[in-house]
Write a protein that holds these residues in place. Structure first.
Motif, PDB file in Angstrom:
ATOM      1  N   THR A   1       3.091  17.826 -23.426  1.00  0.00           N
ATOM      2  CA  THR A   1       1.728  17.493 -22.996  1.00  0.00           C
ATOM      3  C   THR A   1       0.833  17.265 -24.204  1.00  0.00           C
ATOM      4  OG1 THR A   1       2.005  18.859 -21.009  1.00  0.00           O
ATOM      5  CG2 THR A   1      -0.238  18.235 -21.600  1.00  0.00           C
ATOM      6  N   GLN A   2       0.930  18.131 -25.179  1.00  0.00           N
ATOM      7  CA  GLN A   2       0.101  17.992 -26.379  1.00  0.00           C
ATOM      8  C   GLN A   2       0.413  16.713 -27.134  1.00  0.00           C
ATOM      9  OE1 GLN A   2       0.929  21.736 -28.328  1.00  0.00           O
ATOM     10  NE2 GLN A   2      -0.650  22.835 -27.175  1.00  0.00           N
ATOM     11  N   SER A   3       1.670  16.306 -27.135  1.00  0.00           N
ATOM     12  CA  SER A   3       2.042  15.037 -27.778  1.00  0.00           C
ATOM     13  C   SER A   3       1.381  13.859 -27.064  1.00  0.00           C
ATOM     14  CB  SER A   3       3.559  14.872 -27.771  1.00  0.00           C
ATOM     15  OG  SER A   3       4.195  15.842 -28.569  1.00  0.00           O
ATOM     16  N   LEU A   4       1.365  13.922 -25.743  1.00  0.00           N
ATOM     17  CA  LEU A   4       0.748  12.852 -24.962  1.00  0.00           C
ATOM     18  C   LEU A   4      -0.762  12.808 -25.187  1.00  0.00           C
ATOM     19  CD1 LEU A   4       2.730  13.322 -21.624  1.00  0.00           C
ATOM     20  CD2 LEU A   4       3.067  11.535 -23.337  1.00  0.00           C
ATOM     21  N   GLN A   5      -1.372  13.974 -25.359  1.00  0.00           N
ATOM     22  CA  GLN A   5      -2.818  14.028 -25.575  1.00  0.00           C
ATOM     23  C   GLN A   5      -3.240  13.326 -26.857  1.00  0.00           C
ATOM     24  OE1 GLN A   5      -3.025  18.510 -24.586  1.00  0.00           O
ATOM     25  NE2 GLN A   5      -5.094  17.788 -24.154  1.00  0.00           N
ATOM     26  N   VAL A   6      -2.336  13.240 -27.794  1.00  0.00           N
ATOM     27  CA  VAL A   6      -2.659  12.578 -29.056  1.00  0.00           C
ATOM     28  C   VAL A   6      -2.945  11.100 -28.834  1.00  0.00           C
ATOM     29  CG1 VAL A   6      -1.747  11.910 -31.320  1.00  0.00           C
ATOM     30  CG2 VAL A   6      -1.331  14.224 -30.443  1.00  0.00           C
ATOM     31  N   ASP A   7      -2.217  10.476 -27.912  1.00  0.00           N
ATOM     32  CA  ASP A   7      -2.307   9.035 -27.724  1.00  0.00           C
ATOM     33  C   ASP A   7      -3.025   8.603 -26.453  1.00  0.00           C
ATOM     34  OD1 ASP A   7      -0.954   8.436 -30.104  1.00  0.00           O
ATOM     35  OD2 ASP A   7       1.002   8.658 -29.137  1.00  0.00           O
ATOM     36  N   TYR A   8      -3.362   9.554 -25.589  1.00  0.00           N
ATOM     37  CA  TYR A   8      -3.985   9.190 -24.317  1.00  0.00           C
ATOM     38  C   TYR A   8      -5.246  10.010 -24.074  1.00  0.00           C
ATOM     39  CZ  TYR A   8       0.293   6.639 -23.274  1.00  0.00           C
ATOM     40  OH  TYR A   8       1.346   5.758 -23.322  1.00  0.00           O
ATOM     41  N   GLU A   9      -6.209   9.385 -23.393  1.00  0.00           N
ATOM     42  CA  GLU A   9      -7.450  10.076 -23.065  1.00  0.00           C
ATOM     43  C   GLU A   9      -7.260  11.071 -21.926  1.00  0.00           C
ATOM     44  OE1 GLU A   9     -11.076   7.062 -23.748  1.00  0.00           O
ATOM     45  OE2 GLU A   9      -9.502   6.233 -22.442  1.00  0.00           O
ATOM     46  N   VAL A  10      -6.404  10.708 -20.971  1.00  0.00           N
ATOM     47  CA  VAL A  10      -6.175  11.554 -19.808  1.00  0.00           C
ATOM     48  C   VAL A  10      -4.677  11.668 -19.556  1.00  0.00           C
ATOM     49  CG1 VAL A  10      -6.495  11.808 -17.310  1.00  0.00           C
ATOM     50  CG2 VAL A  10      -8.377  10.963 -18.727  1.00  0.00           C
ATOM     51  N   VAL A  11      -4.215  12.891 -19.330  1.00  0.00           N
ATOM     52  CA  VAL A  11      -2.835  13.154 -18.923  1.00  0.00           C
ATOM     53  C   VAL A  11      -2.878  13.737 -17.514  1.00  0.00           C
ATOM     54  CG1 VAL A  11      -0.692  14.415 -19.373  1.00  0.00           C
ATOM     55  CG2 VAL A  11      -2.102  13.617 -21.297  1.00  0.00           C
ATOM     56  N   LEU A  12      -2.183  13.073 -16.580  1.00  0.00           N
ATOM     57  CA  LEU A  12      -2.064  13.577 -15.218  1.00  0.00           C
ATOM     58  C   LEU A  12      -0.705  14.236 -15.088  1.00  0.00           C
ATOM     59  CD1 LEU A  12      -3.469  10.511 -13.212  1.00  0.00           C
ATOM     60  CD2 LEU A  12      -4.715  12.546 -14.010  1.00  0.00           C
ATOM     61  N   LEU A  13      -0.701  15.552 -15.001  1.00  0.00           N
ATOM     62  CA  LEU A  13       0.531  16.336 -14.970  1.00  0.00           C
ATOM     63  C   LEU A  13       0.873  16.689 -13.524  1.00  0.00           C
ATOM     64  CD1 LEU A  13       2.802  17.992 -16.297  1.00  0.00           C
ATOM     65  CD2 LEU A  13       1.146  19.849 -16.609  1.00  0.00           C
ATOM     66  N   GLU A  14       1.926  16.079 -12.997  1.00  0.00           N
ATOM     67  CA  GLU A  14       2.327  16.336 -11.617  1.00  0.00           C
ATOM     68  C   GLU A  14       3.314  17.498 -11.549  1.00  0.00           C
ATOM     69  OE1 GLU A  14       4.875  14.426  -7.915  1.00  0.00           O
ATOM     70  OE2 GLU A  14       4.328  13.113  -9.584  1.00  0.00           O
ATOM     71  N   GLY A  15       3.057  18.409 -10.622  1.00  0.00           N
ATOM     72  CA  GLY A  15       3.944  19.545 -10.434  1.00  0.00           C
ATOM     73  C   GLY A  15       5.169  19.188  -9.620  1.00  0.00           C
ATOM     74  N   ALA A  16       5.965  20.204  -9.342  1.00  0.00           N
ATOM     75  CA  ALA A  16       7.162  20.048  -8.508  1.00  0.00           C
ATOM     76  C   ALA A  16       7.017  20.977  -7.309  1.00  0.00           C
ATOM     77  CB  ALA A  16       8.415  20.401  -9.302  1.00  0.00           C
ATOM     78  N   GLY A  17       6.977  20.405  -6.117  1.00  0.00           N
ATOM     79  CA  GLY A  17       6.773  21.226  -4.937  1.00  0.00           C
ATOM     80  C   GLY A  17       5.351  21.760  -4.881  1.00  0.00           C
ATOM     81  N   GLY A  18       5.174  22.941  -4.311  1.00  0.00           N
ATOM     82  CA  GLY A  18       3.850  23.530  -4.181  1.00  0.00           C
ATOM     83  C   GLY A  18       3.434  24.340  -5.385  1.00  0.00           C
TER      84      GLY A  18
END
Length: 243
Positions: free
Chosen positions: A109-126
């Motif tokens: 996630t932190q790697s993605l934050q370097v290059d993107y303004e918003v990270v949408l992290l989808e969970g698994a199940g509930g």
């Protein structure tokens, strides 16, 4: 704010559809956004190299966004943990003889934050699905402090599941950023029109009284998913605080 966690009141509630469509609409607002999957189970093995394929939900996200797979998808940053058994992550990992390390997800996630303004992290199940024997999904999210977007629907039982989910989120000190009412199940056998309409009214009133800062969004369902328009209010965009 740069990371939003997207979960649902239950499995098969349309989190993947909601995540992909939300990313698509943020792109239309010229926001540099990427999606990530916490962990994916039920992933097929590539017969050519014997390795796990890219997470199915990541592929669907990109299709809904109308873009090709990204470099971060190809190197599995957007979903480091993928398992063959379609089960709870803790069981799928156990059957694979593997131990899931939450730090790997955090680092991705932190790697993605370097290059993107918003990270949408989808969970698994509930929300309370165990990702390891000792760690529930929502407890991991609590360690990160990510605001939560909760996906719900008009299926019978949704009010109960939604309110329980809201309590679980707030009990851990997390912000309920948005509730997305997903119309993807409108035509399903378990969805009654009168119940669905009443559910919408009840949840909107409940949020207004108890979660006044939470955004209420409705995700329409069309025959062609890729032509669906998901209008985001200006207040939602401003809440991301990226500009």
């Amino acid at each position: 704010m740069s990371v939003l966690f997207i979960s649902g009141i239950d499995t098969d509630i349309g989190k993947t559809y909601a995540t992909g469509m939300l990313a698509k609409e943020l792109m239309k607002q010229s926001i540099n956004v990427i999606t990530q999957k916490l962990v994916q189970t039920g992933v097929a093995i590539n017969p050519d190299n014997g390795e796990m394929n890219i997470a199915d939900d990541i592929i669907i996200h990109r299709q809904l966004m109308g873009i090709a797979l990204q470099p971060y998808d190809l190197d599995f940053t957007t979903c480091p943990y993928r398992y063959q058994k379609p089960a709870s992550p803790h069981l799928s990992a156990q059957l694979a003889g593997h131990t899931l390390d939450p730090e790997v997800i955090t680092n991705a996630t932190q790697s993605l934050q370097v290059d993107y303004e918003v990270v949408l992290l989808e969970g698994a199940g509930g929300l309370l699905v165990p990702i390891t024997e000792a760690l529930l999904t929502l407890d991991y999210i609590a360690t990160q402090g990510y605001p939560v977007i909760l996906v719900t629907s008009g299926r019978l039982g949704s009010i109960n599941h939604t309110l329980l989910s809201l309590e679980a989120i707030t009990s851990r000190g997390l912000d309920v950023h948005s509730v997305i009412y997903n119309h993807i199940h409108d035509s399903a056998a378990q969805t009654d029109e009168q119940i669905a309409t009443s559910t919408i009214d009840f949840l909107q009133n409940y949020l207004a009284q108890n979660y006044p800062d939470t955004h209420w969004l409705q995700l329409p369902m069309q025959d062609d998913l890729y032509e669906t328009v998901f209008d985001l209010p200006t207040t939602f965009i401003k809440s991301l605080k990226i500009r």
